[in-house]
Write an enzyme that holds these catalytic residues in place. Structure first.
Site: not given
Length: 330
Positions: A111, A194, A197
């Protein structure tokens, strides 16, 4: 009866990967376990969402949960922020969680690499908030993906530390829940692993996609030049299309295209048209149910209220006992 807990951040519409990867299994779990399913809006605050978007997304995800078969009569479905005990337990757990172990988490490192201008305390203490979610209901089992396994290990460490510090065998050490069968992995439309988003809107099929949106996505899906010899191995892009077709098309239709691929007569345009038709038929009842629920604000508010009451019944008991263990007698 064992307790299972799972949460989802309200970041937009659910897609086929969510549906096949977890939701269908959650529907089955309601029959066997004491289930808590929550919408993790506290977790979303690390990204500083617009207040109107936050509120709308919570209701959007709730409507989609219900449309997919989660039953408020069989499980506890609640919004995280409607249970203030989450925040109280989060504070207590932060007091026994070490900065070093939080800084070492892979998710935190990723992050701060992605968003160096938004390194907030909420990102750092994300694992202890997740621990509060789990331990508040003393959950035994938690379905987690690979990216959350480290957070579950920290939850176990925190629970064990609390028990040892206060000489109480109070919190169970939650285990990763393994479904009875391997989860179906839904491929993206662009060949990049896979469905997710993170690969973009065009590569992802959402449960709310209407016919026109589906047409744009499926007809633009990546293909190759076609089989160069009979019974040749499929490329990743073509195998992805076949995988999606196996989910929504009749077996004889899938076999028809398998045969035409193997004899080199396949026309990808025809295959995409068939996939579009079958995918649209599959999604149509889900779309209608989601639309119906989303427009019923009174019903959604009722479900939120009932879910909060049920969740708080468990949460209040835990907080009362934790306060006593810590030494708060007032």
């Amino acid at each position: 009866m064992e307790t299972i807990l799972s949460g989802m951040r309200p970041t937009g519409d659910l897609h086929l990967g969510n549906y096949y990867g977890a939701l269908l299994n959650f529907v089955k779990l309601q029959e066997k376990y004491d289930c808590y399913f929550f919408i993790a809006d506290f977790h979303l605050l690390t990204t500083h969402p617009n207040p109107a978007d936050l509120n709308n997304n919570v209701r959007k995800i709730l409507a989609q949960y219900l449309a997919c078969g989660l039953d408020p009569d069989k499980s506890t479905i609640y919004v995280q922020s409607s249970v203030p005990e989450v925040a109280e337990l989060y504070m207590y757990l932060n007091m026994i969680t070490y900065v070093g172990e939080l800084e070492r988490t892979t998710a935190f490192k990723e992050k701060i690499r992605q968003n160096p201008n938004n390194i907030n305390a909420g990102l750092l203490t994300y694992p202890s908030l997740m621990a509060a979610d789990i331990l508040l209901h003393r959950a035994n089992k938690v379905p987690v993906g690979k990216d959350q396994q480290q957070h579950l290990e920290i939850t176990r460490d925190i629970a064990e530390r609390f028990n040892r510090m206060y000489k109480q065998d109070y919190f169970p050490l939650p285990q990763a829940f393994n479904f009875e069968r391997e989860l179906v992995k839904i491929p993206s439309l662009d060949g990049n692993g896979k469905m997710s988003k993170s690969y973009g809107e065009q590569a992802t099929i959402y449960l709310t996609d209407d016919t026109s949106v589906l047409k744009k996505k499926i007809m633009k899906a990546k293909t190759d030049e076609g089989p160069q010899s009979p019974n040749s191995q499929k490329s990743v892009e073509i195998e992805n299309l076949f995988s999606l077709m196996r989910l929504v098309s009749k077996q004889e239709i899938v076999q028809q295209f398998e045969d035409s691929y193997n004899d080199c007569s396949i026309r990808y345009g025809d295959m995409k048209k068939q996939l579009l038709q079958d995918m649209d038929l599959f999604l149509a009842p889900l779309r209608e149910k989601i639309k119906e629920l989303s427009s019923n604000e009174t019903y959604l508010n009722k479900i939120i209220h009932i879910g909060a009451e049920k969740a708080r019944e468990s949460a209040k008991k835990t907080i009362r006992e934790v306060r006593e263990i810590i030494g708060f007698k007032i």
